[in-house]
Motif scaffolding. Structure first.
Motif, short mmCIF file in Angstrom:
data_model
loop_
_atom_site.label_atom_id
_atom_site.label_comp_id
_atom_site.label_asym_id
_atom_site.label_seq_id
_atom_site.Cartn_x
_atom_site.Cartn_y
_atom_site.Cartn_z
N GLY A 138 0.82 -1.20 0.00
CA GLY A 138 0.00 0.00 0.00
C GLY A 138 0.85 1.25 0.00
N PHE A 139 1.89 1.26 0.83
CA PHE A 139 2.81 2.39 0.88
C PHE A 139 3.40 2.64 -0.50
CE2 PHE A 139 6.55 4.85 1.76
CZ PHE A 139 6.28 5.54 2.93
N GLY A 140 3.85 1.56 -1.14
CA GLY A 140 4.44 1.69 -2.47
C GLY A 140 3.44 2.18 -3.51
N GLY A 141 2.17 1.84 -3.33
CA GLY A 141 1.14 2.31 -4.26
C GLY A 141 0.97 3.81 -4.20
N ILE A 153 -8.75 9.77 -9.09
CA ILE A 153 -7.93 8.60 -8.72
C ILE A 153 -8.39 8.09 -7.37
CG2 ILE A 153 -5.64 7.82 -8.03
CD1 ILE A 153 -4.42 9.38 -10.14
N SER A 154 -8.63 6.79 -7.30
CA SER A 154 -8.99 6.14 -6.04
C SER A 154 -7.91 5.13 -5.68
CB SER A 154 -10.34 5.43 -6.17
OG SER A 154 -10.68 4.80 -4.95
N PHE A 155 -7.29 5.36 -4.54
CA PHE A 155 -6.27 4.44 -4.03
C PHE A 155 -6.89 3.55 -2.96
CE2 PHE A 155 -3.60 3.53 -0.36
CZ PHE A 155 -2.59 2.78 -0.92
N GLY A 156 -6.43 2.31 -2.91
CA GLY A 156 -6.84 1.42 -1.84
C GLY A 156 -5.68 0.54 -1.41
N THR A 157 -5.68 0.14 -0.17
CA THR A 157 -4.69 -0.83 0.30
C THR A 157 -5.35 -2.19 0.42
OG1 THR A 157 -3.07 -1.32 2.02
CG2 THR A 157 -5.14 -0.39 2.76
N LEU A 158 -4.55 -3.23 0.36
CA LEU A 158 -5.05 -4.61 0.45
C LEU A 158 -4.69 -5.25 1.78
CD1 LEU A 158 -4.07 -5.53 -3.20
CD2 LEU A 158 -6.40 -5.12 -2.35
N SER A 159 -4.13 -4.46 2.69
CA SER A 159 -3.65 -4.99 3.96
C SER A 159 -4.61 -4.73 5.12
CB SER A 159 -2.29 -4.37 4.30
OG SER A 159 -2.41 -2.96 4.43
N LYS A 160 -5.68 -4.00 4.87
CA LYS A 160 -6.61 -3.66 5.96
C LYS A 160 -7.89 -4.45 5.82
CE LYS A 160 -4.31 0.71 6.83
NZ LYS A 160 -3.14 0.45 5.99
N SER A 161 -8.94 -3.87 5.28
CA SER A 161 -10.21 -4.60 5.22
C SER A 161 -10.12 -5.85 4.33
CB SER A 161 -11.32 -3.69 4.72
OG SER A 161 -10.98 -3.12 3.47
N PHE A 162 -9.21 -5.84 3.33
CA PHE A 162 -9.05 -7.02 2.47
C PHE A 162 -8.34 -8.17 3.20
CE2 PHE A 162 -9.96 -3.99 -0.88
CZ PHE A 162 -10.56 -4.75 -1.87
N GLY A 196 -5.06 -8.84 3.33
CA GLY A 196 -3.86 -9.37 2.70
C GLY A 196 -2.72 -8.39 2.77
N VAL A 197 -2.10 -8.12 1.62
CA VAL A 197 -1.04 -7.12 1.55
C VAL A 197 -0.98 -6.61 0.11
CG1 VAL A 197 0.80 -8.79 1.02
CG2 VAL A 197 1.37 -6.64 2.16
N GLY A 198 -0.63 -5.33 -0.04
CA GLY A 198 -0.53 -4.74 -1.36
C GLY A 198 -1.34 -3.46 -1.44
N GLY A 199 -1.38 -2.89 -2.65
CA GLY A 199 -2.15 -1.68 -2.87
C GLY A 199 -2.63 -1.63 -4.30
N PHE A 200 -3.53 -0.69 -4.58
CA PHE A 200 -4.03 -0.56 -5.95
C PHE A 200 -4.48 0.86 -6.22
CE2 PHE A 200 -7.72 -1.68 -3.41
CZ PHE A 200 -8.75 -0.89 -3.91
N ILE A 201 -4.41 1.23 -7.49
CA ILE A 201 -4.90 2.51 -7.98
C ILE A 201 -5.93 2.24 -9.06
CG2 ILE A 201 -4.32 4.59 -9.29
CD1 ILE A 201 -3.23 4.84 -6.56
N CYS A 202 -7.11 2.86 -8.93
CA CYS A 202 -8.13 2.79 -9.98
C CYS A 202 -8.34 4.18 -10.56
CB CYS A 202 -9.45 2.25 -9.42
SG CYS A 202 -9.41 0.51 -8.95
N SER A 203 -8.36 4.24 -11.90
CA SER A 203 -8.54 5.53 -12.57
C SER A 203 -8.95 5.26 -14.01
CB SER A 203 -7.25 6.35 -12.50
OG SER A 203 -7.44 7.66 -12.99
#
Length: 418
Positions: free
Chosen positions: A135-138, A258-267, A269-276
């Motif tokens: 997520g940080f890297g995202g 741009i919508s950013f989300g992390t994958l380490s909290k409610s998901f 897991g671990v990771g991040g994503f950007i939707c646009s």
């Protein structure tokens, strides 16, 4: 060094030692003080099982294993340990192995990555999505990939460090507006009206639990034709009728670029994503260093995340339970006359005040009673508003919540009165 407890990490950032591998001498002296060491003993404690509400730690306080109620982890919806998610990750491990063993551009893109990115884009109602290993890297990668020297990044003053680091890496000029203050934002936009700008906010602010004033921020940004970047790390899967986040909650998804989300909290897991939009995502894949030069997310983790998204969105039961638990805890904490700030979310601060000694003393007493509620000290939060940050989970039972409240009342409420 006098009044050693009046110092914090904020005081040792600059190092004048000629050898960069030697920290400042006063930092070493400060860290060696037994009182400072005791304060740091609350951090990096080892969890010995999954991040469920009821779990076990190896306590740094006395080197003992301790069963605890965990209200510090971000496993808001319990998806990290959901049986369907675990099974999907196991199947992914059997098929794909442990890691991607390559950056996405060359050999690290698996069919799972393509599938999950498409699912996230559809879920967020954006044209496309890019996945990051953290997520940080995202956040760093998106800001660094889009902004350039001479551009202006305008951030809410309470934005996450990853967003600031992204601006630093991009060598962009950063301006900070007063938290949720649209007049302050307007001044920054007016000052930068001849520049390329982007406005950055968070859906839920992670130390206070309050929401972005998105309706009014959108109005101001539209006046200046300024795009909005929203960090939905603590709100995706939880806010909005369909769980898409705070932008959906306010019915303003189309106004957010741009919508950013992390994958380490409610998901879970671990990771991040950007939707646009598709053009922006394609551009990021050319210039976002954490995507280009990091190994792609672990395939079995992505397999679990695909299932996590399916479980979280097939009905509203998990987030309904989360909000029920949040309301119950918030009501009883307020009945105790505790200062919860302006929280509007599952992130509930319990603000202690300026005393670091009280903060650490309460943390130790609660942990020894079986409540894992970590202290948050300056400079992470203002020195006058040291606090505990409670992360509510849908997994909490009535018994666990009542036990939590009893411990907080016995330790914190009584301690603040004395």
């Amino acid at each position: 060094m006098h009044d050693i407890l009046n110092y914090s990490l904020a005081d040792f950032f600059f190092n004048d030692n000629k050898n960069v591998l030697k920290p400042p001498s006063d930092f070493t002296e400060w860290m060696s003080d037994p009182r400072v060491q005791h304060g740091y003993s609350f951090f990096e404690q080892q969890l010995l099982a999954a991040p469920k509400v009821s779990t076990e730690i190896l306590s740094n306080l006395d080197n003992k294993k301790r069963s605890i109620i965990n209200l510090t982890s971000y496993n808001y919806l319990g998806l990290s340990t959901h049986p369907e998610v675990i099974q999907a990750a196991k199947e992914g491990l059997d098929q794909y192995g442990l890691g991607a063993s390559g950056a996405p551009l060359l050999s690290g893109t698996f069919d799972l990555h393509v599938k999950f990115a498409r699912m996230l884009a559809d879920f967020k109602q954006k044209e496309d999505c890019i996945l990051y290993s953290s997520g940080f890297g995202g956040n760093v990668g998106a800001i660094q990939g889009l902004m350039r020297k001479g551009d202006v990044l305008i951030l809410d003053e309470k934005c996450h460090k990853s967003l600031i680091d992204g601006g630093t890496l991009a060598q962009t000029k950063m301006l900070f507006f007063d938290h949720n203050d649209v007049n302050s934002l307007a001044l920054m936009l007016e000052k930068s009206k001849d520049k390329r700008v982007m406005v950055v906010v968070e859906g839920v602010y992670s130390m206070d639990g309050d929401l972005v004033d998105l309706p009014n921020i959108v109005k101001v940004c539209q006046e200046y034709d300024a795009p909005i970047y929203i960090d939905e790390a603590h709100s995706t899967l939880m806010f909005g009728e369909n769980g898409r986040g705070v932008a959906e909650h306010f019915d303003l998804e189309e106004e957010v670029g741009i919508s950013f989300g992390t994958l380490s909290k409610s998901f879970g897991g671990v990771g991040g994503f950007i939707c646009s939009n598709a053009d922006t995502i394609r551009y990021l894949k050319g210039y976002s260093s954490p995507w280009n030069f990091s190994c792609a997310p672990s395939p079995p983790v992505v397999a679990g995340l695909i299932k996590a998204l399916e479980v979280a969105t097939r009905d509203s039961s998990l987030r309904d339970r989360l909000w029920s638990n949040t309301a119950y805890l918030k009501k009883h904490l307020l009945d105790m006359k505790l200062d919860l700030g302006k929280t509007e979310s599952q992130v509930i601060p319990i603000i202690i005040g300026p005393s670091g000694e009280k903060l650490m003393g309460f943390a130790e007493q609660m942990q020894k009673r079986g409540l894992f509620l970590q202290p948050v000290d300056f400079p992470a939060v203002p020195a006058h508003a040291r606090r505990f940050r409670m992360s509510v989970s849908s997994q909490l039972t009535q018994e666990e919540m009542d036990r939590t409240l009893n411990i907080i009342e016995d330790v914190v409420v009584k301690g603040l009165r004395s």
